[in-house]
Design a protein around this motif. Structure first.
Motif, PDB file in Angstrom:
ATOM      1  N   GLY A 322      67.564  15.290  31.936  1.00  0.00           N
ATOM      2  CA  GLY A 322      67.123  16.645  32.248  1.00  0.00           C
ATOM      3  C   GLY A 322      67.129  17.586  31.071  1.00  0.00           C
ATOM      4  N   SER A 323      67.258  17.052  29.860  1.00  0.00           N
ATOM      5  CA  SER A 323      67.393  17.883  28.668  1.00  0.00           C
ATOM      6  C   SER A 323      66.287  17.607  27.658  1.00  0.00           C
ATOM      7  CB  SER A 323      68.749  17.637  27.994  1.00  0.00           C
ATOM      8  OG  SER A 323      69.813  17.780  28.912  1.00  0.00           O
ATOM      9  N   VAL A 324      66.092  18.560  26.775  1.00  0.00           N
ATOM     10  CA  VAL A 324      65.189  18.393  25.639  1.00  0.00           C
ATOM     11  C   VAL A 324      65.965  18.721  24.379  1.00  0.00           C
ATOM     12  CG1 VAL A 324      63.096  19.191  24.474  1.00  0.00           C
ATOM     13  CG2 VAL A 324      63.130  18.983  26.972  1.00  0.00           C
ATOM     14  N   MET A 325      65.979  17.783  23.446  1.00  0.00           N
ATOM     15  CA  MET A 325      66.630  17.989  22.166  1.00  0.00           C
ATOM     16  C   MET A 325      65.573  18.005  21.068  1.00  0.00           C
ATOM     17  SD  MET A 325      68.841  16.690  24.364  1.00  0.00           S
ATOM     18  CE  MET A 325      70.558  16.544  24.839  1.00  0.00           C
ATOM     19  N   MET A 326      65.757  18.875  20.082  1.00  0.00           N
ATOM     20  CA  MET A 326      64.829  18.939  18.947  1.00  0.00           C
ATOM     21  C   MET A 326      65.624  19.128  17.673  1.00  0.00           C
ATOM     22  SD  MET A 326      63.352  22.649  20.077  1.00  0.00           S
ATOM     23  CE  MET A 326      63.721  22.302  21.801  1.00  0.00           C
ATOM     24  N   ARG A 327      65.127  18.509  16.604  1.00  0.00           N
ATOM     25  CA  ARG A 327      65.812  18.626  15.313  1.00  0.00           C
ATOM     26  C   ARG A 327      65.227  19.794  14.541  1.00  0.00           C
ATOM     27  NH1 ARG A 327      69.476  16.115  12.849  1.00  0.00           N
ATOM     28  NH2 ARG A 327      69.496  14.464  14.426  1.00  0.00           N
ATOM     29  N   LEU A 328      66.107  20.694  14.140  1.00  0.00           N
ATOM     30  CA  LEU A 328      65.685  21.890  13.422  1.00  0.00           C
ATOM     31  C   LEU A 328      65.393  21.568  11.968  1.00  0.00           C
ATOM     32  CD1 LEU A 328      68.336  24.352  14.899  1.00  0.00           C
ATOM     33  CD2 LEU A 328      65.935  24.112  15.594  1.00  0.00           C
ATOM     34  N   PRO A 329      64.458  22.270  11.347  1.00  0.00           N
ATOM     35  CA  PRO A 329      64.169  22.065   9.923  1.00  0.00           C
ATOM     36  C   PRO A 329      65.381  22.395   9.059  1.00  0.00           C
ATOM     37  CG  PRO A 329      62.435  23.340  11.003  1.00  0.00           C
ATOM     38  CD  PRO A 329      63.567  23.254  11.974  1.00  0.00           C
ATOM     39  N   ASP A 330      65.409  21.849   7.873  1.00  0.00           N
ATOM     40  CA  ASP A 330      66.551  22.040   6.970  1.00  0.00           C
ATOM     41  C   ASP A 330      66.771  23.503   6.611  1.00  0.00           C
ATOM     42  OD1 ASP A 330      66.962  19.321   6.982  1.00  0.00           O
ATOM     43  OD2 ASP A 330      65.878  18.962   5.100  1.00  0.00           O
ATOM     44  N   ASP A 331      65.697  24.291   6.629  1.00  0.00           N
ATOM     45  CA  ASP A 331      65.831  25.690   6.226  1.00  0.00           C
ATOM     46  C   ASP A 331      66.228  26.613   7.381  1.00  0.00           C
ATOM     47  OD1 ASP A 331      63.480  25.464   7.598  1.00  0.00           O
ATOM     48  OD2 ASP A 331      62.281  26.668   6.217  1.00  0.00           O
ATOM     49  N   VAL A 332      66.539  26.039   8.540  1.00  0.00           N
ATOM     50  CA  VAL A 332      66.959  26.834   9.697  1.00  0.00           C
ATOM     51  C   VAL A 332      68.462  26.668   9.908  1.00  0.00           C
ATOM     52  CG1 VAL A 332      66.761  27.132  12.191  1.00  0.00           C
ATOM     53  CG2 VAL A 332      64.716  26.715  10.808  1.00  0.00           C
TER      54      VAL A 332
END
Length: 383
Positions: A322-332
């Protein structure tokens, strides 16, 4: 003055951590007040009420999981549940054999298994993630799973990717190997149906947090009757007996059912605190709740794509919890992002650069829109 965060739950995306439902605070307060009133009364009603709350907790969980009669009991958490099971199995099930687990299992369980390996004489085999992958592939688990595996612990849904394993395929393979098979159902119990009889795992473990919306300390251990009969828990006490009031210290016999996994006086506070949530769960239209979650997750994935983020969850809902995971950019900066989300009354969390978002029962379209706007603004600012 009431904190706005307490009243506006439309942007709540933390069901992978703590679940919320309408009126949870009021329901829990009433339950705990009733417990306090009973426990503090100068009469002899306390244990009847307290153990009744615990049994209600057990009955509601058993109903939810379609568990066989007398096959489910309370634990503090999934770690203690797994420890109790391992310490109860016949010696030949583990000694000189392999315990198999995926590299994206809940870390606490891996910590436990690492510590128990030498004491119980098994080798821990951890199936790794492929380079650059966000979850362990089912085919890699199968490739690592031979007849030398005495016990396999499957993670139904990963807490770091929301990847949902193919339980039917993995169970069929494991049965051919003759392994004891357990399933950690924590990250999907209460949202996606789990039928103990249909899955037919030897044991299942969970918490009452997350989608179950209950209290910390309200863990469960469910064990199939044929496995219970082979188990002799090391941690035992007066509640492990069929007759808990048997006081002959030289005579002990395990209860014939899941009660043998109990030990001393059970903790009941978490059960009392969680019963209102379990009762709320039992009254829901779960097909509608799951449909709502799926629709919101699709929108979050679209927003992540539009912002140019790397999706760390399966796109196919059939392979996702039931979840969504996303990888943030290095500059965030993840913490700066979370702080910005809070100003928008959006609540998620991050594990390193991994942003985790779980829309649930109190989340609304307005909250999803605010999350999508925040992700778009973040990417525009970064560009």
């Amino acid at each position: 003055m009431t904190d706005q965060r307490d009243t506006d739950r439309s942007g709540y995306f933390l069901y992978h951590s703590i679940g919320q439902y309408p009126d949870k605070a009021a329901d829990m307060a009433r339950s705990l007040t009733a417990f306090a009133d009973c426990w503090g009364a100068a009469n002899d009603d306390q244990w009847g009420y307290a153990l009744g709350q615990r049994q209600r907790f057990i009955d509601l969980w058993s109903q939810l999981l379609k568990a066989p009669s007398a096959s489910l009991t309370t634990t503090e958490n999934v770690t203690s549940a797994l420890a109790a099971l391992i310490m109860a199995l016949p010696r030949e099930d583990l000694e000189g054999r392999v315990v198999l687990v995926a590299g994206d299992c809940f870390p606490s369980l891996h910590f436990l298994l690492t510590g128990l390996a030498e004491r119980y004489g098994f080798r821990l085999r951890t199936v790794p993630l492929r380079e650059g992958a966000h979850w362990v592939e089912d085919e890699d688990v199968i490739a690592a799973w031979g007849p030398e595996v005495g016990l396999a612990l499957l993670t139904w849904v990963s807490s770091t990717s929301s990847h949902r394993c193919d339980l039917a395929t993995l169970m069929a393979h494991g049965r051919k190997q003759g392994s004891v098979i357990g399933v950690d159902i924590t990250q999907a119990a209460g949202l996606i149906e789990y039928d103990c009889m249909a899955v037919a795992a030897d044991f299942s473990i969970s918490t009452s947090l997350k989608w179950m919306c209950g209290s910390p300390g309200g863990g469960i251990l469910q064990v199939m009757p044929d496995v219970i009969a082979r188990c002799q828990p090391s941690l035992r006490g007066w509640f492990s007996q069929d007759n808990i009031f048997s006081w002959d210290i030289n005579t002990f016999a395990y209860a014939p059912d899941i009660r043998r996994f109990d030990n001393g006086t059970p903790s009941v506070m978490a059960c009392a605190a969680s019963v209102p949530a379990l009762e709320w769960h039992a009254a829901q239209d779960w097909s509608a709740q799951l449909e709502k979650n799926r629709a919101f997750c699709s929108q979050i994935i679209a927003a992540s794509d539009a912002a140019g983020f790397e999706l760390a969850s399966p796109r196919d809902a059939a392979h996702r919890g039931g979840s969504v995971m996303m990888r943030l950019p290095d500059d965030v900066d993840p913490q700066a992002l979370l702080a910005d989300l809070r100003t928008r009354k959006v609540y998620a969390d991050a594990r390193g650069a991994l942003l985790r978002c779980s829309p649930g029962f109190v989340t609304t379209q307005a909250g999803v829109d605010r999350l999508a706007d925040a992700l778009g603004s973040l990417r525009r600012a970064s560009a």
